[in-house]
Enzyme design. Sequence first.
Site: not given
Ligand code: ATP
Ligand code: MG
Length: 768
Positions: A252-253, A629, A283, A65-66
């Site tokens: 975000d969040e 995490r 979350q 997402k981030t």
């Molecule tokens: P959270 O819910 O904990 O905030 P999130 O959904 O925001 O998580 P991110 O932090 O954006 O998730 O991504 C999690 C990990 O996965 C990061 O290390 C990110 O770089 C990696 N990632 C995300 N998308 C891809 C992709 N398409 N290919 C490879 N790595 C990815």
């Molecule tokens: Mg995130």
Amino acid sequence: MTSSWKPDPLDDAGAETTPEPAAPGPAPQLARTPYYLEGLNPEQRSAVEALDGPVLVLAGAGTGKTRVLTTRLAHLLTMRRAWPSQILSVTFTNKAAREMKERVSALTGAPVEGWWLGTFHAMAARLLRRHAELVGLKSNFTILDSDDQLRLIKQLLEAESIDAKRWPARLIHGVIERWKDKGLTPDRLKPDDAGDIAGGRLIDLYRAYQERLRTLNACDFGDLLLHNLAILQDNAEVLTEYHRRFRYILVDEYQDTNVAQYLWLRLLAQGHKNLCCVGDDDQSIYGWRGAEVGNILRFETDFPGAKVIRLERNYRSTDRILGAASGLIAQNRGRLGKTLFTESAGGEHVLVRNVWDGEEEARWVGDEIESLQRQKTRLSEIAILVRAGFQMREFEERLLTLGIPYRVVGGPRFYERVEIRDALAYLRVIAQPDDDLAFERIVNTPRRGLGAATLKTLHQLARGTRVPLTEAALRVVDTDEVGTRARNSLRTLMGDFQRWRDMIGRVPHPELARIVLDESGYTAMWQNEKSPDAAGRLENLKELVAAMEEFENLQGFLEHVSLVMENTATPGADMVNLMTLHSAKGLEFEHVFLPGWEEGLFPHQRALDETGIAGLEEERRLAYVGLTRAKLRAYISAAANRRIHGLWQAALPSRFLDELPEEHVEVRADPGLGGDLRETGPSFAFQTPRQSGFMARSRPVTLDGVAYAVAERPRPDKAFAAGDRVFHRKFGYGTVRTADNDKLTIGFDHAGEKKVMDSFVVPADQAG
Ligand code: ATP
Ligand code: MG
């Protein structure tokens, strides 16, 4: 594309008057897919490329997402949809904002100045500074910290003659804060909303508080958003200006936004309606601070035609970690529900370790970290996530002992907390009466009528006669140098200090600390402040007393603390991360330690008591945040005996342990514990802790001796005798009746007979 970004026509200086500038230019004809889009999966990519209209990305942890949000920002810039300052990006922490700026500017090469990228607070403060006069403030207004806010409320309670014991300032402050979270100004409240708090006068107090803030040209955190709402709602032209400015809004969040933040976003987004929010209902962990997960659910109603995108592939964690976390969160009833999968198969089981007590837990975690270090894991890829702040101390001590560098994220280190510093100050004055800094810190904490005026007198005397403050205090108490109330209070305090000092060596030093904190009124001070914050502080104080048991004597303990305090972290160095679960949101580490999974600690008893099932489900989401995490491995531990509130308790393993699907978990018990505690539960009698490994570190120091004695210091020669005419800065001219060392009895011409210190007196002919 680097140079094409300068200058941004909408930089801060000219913004109010600049008509809406065209977008930076027509979309470039890209010869091939930009590299940042290439790694994305189809859903992520559609979320990035859906540039027009409202978009909601609703997806589980670690699904990117981030990453989507960051890439979207880069893409907007690459496609020349907007100048950097026409995009509002809201992150949850300043750290996240910094990271996002770095990543996007690396991706696009665009300069980051003037960007509207930061936390809700930071962005709202920036907008408010530009329009402060519209809400009766000046643009250089101060943002008060919580201490100042409380002081203000205390003053108001006093002015309104409201019993501050019955209605503590913290309670009042808490209610006002919650109202502000909900976007409620005093005129939006109905008398019923306040109940009988402060004799039904709470809304008036709230109004008075707001007026006071305005007079001071100040605001609190909640006001930042409230004032923004007022500005945008009451000034159509300002709202239009921001509608024009913010072509795109990214959040975000989103699951943790409160009502005020939600209203703010909704107002700003009504212009271009290009709002993209990402979040995960599983979350949501700030319900206790007014966050409303319902904001996510309402998104499609508020923004008809919104595109809702779900991401299901988790890129962060192994299948084991994800399986364990998903099994756990499935126990929550109030959730939208989603599927998550990862292609990272064959990961290691989530390790559940049962240990004897907190100390052994810290030792085990330390050992594991050392072994990871040997396998070349970077320390910054390791995190210890605790439920309650007091848990940190044992880990800090262990890491220090092992010489493993660590940083405490999002809060002070244990020994730097206010309450711990205060408590240490008491102990320092007892052990070392010359310690002026310590004395000054607690002389009026809790309040005992020894304010600035008294302290000034003490300082003058101390400086003039070159004695420590405690000595000056002792000398002053049988004179009229300070008012009767202060004098009595000082006499009591100095008597107490003497009594406590006499206990050294006779009473075990942890017991002495407990006595001091109770008798000085320090414990009661926090007990009377009825806020969640105060409860945590009381826990920390208990933890402090408990920590002292590991040392032979008071001096050894204090010495250890000063060594610990010296160990300041170098920024940027490779260090283990120590933080609460709440601060870990959005972050990721290869190895994550989750200690203290015991009933009462996690789920936390307070959450259960205060909000029942809802509280339990929020705790479970917190556990889910913790587990997710981890990239490579999660390590959970539960102690059979935990010292909580200073008492050893047989602890039951957390119910969350039972909720982890067995196939993803490996349980290891301390050999001495006999089997899987998840099955049997412990039944341990009260135990005294085993002697600690820290003993070797604390150097034994004899209690008697020079450190405890008030050093004799030379006194300036200033002898007065009966019959001398003198002048005193407070009482004026008079004649010395008797002189007893440094104390004089003087018949003052106007003030009558007083006992004073000779150092405050000068011969009459030298006066003025
Ligand atoms: P959270 O819910 O904990 O905030 P999130 O959904 O925001 O998580 P991110 O932090 O954006 O998730 O991504 C999690 C990990 O996965 C990061 O290390 C990110 O770089 C990696 N990632 C995300 N998308 C891809 C992709 N398409 N290919 C490879 N790595 C990815
Ligand atoms: Mg995130």
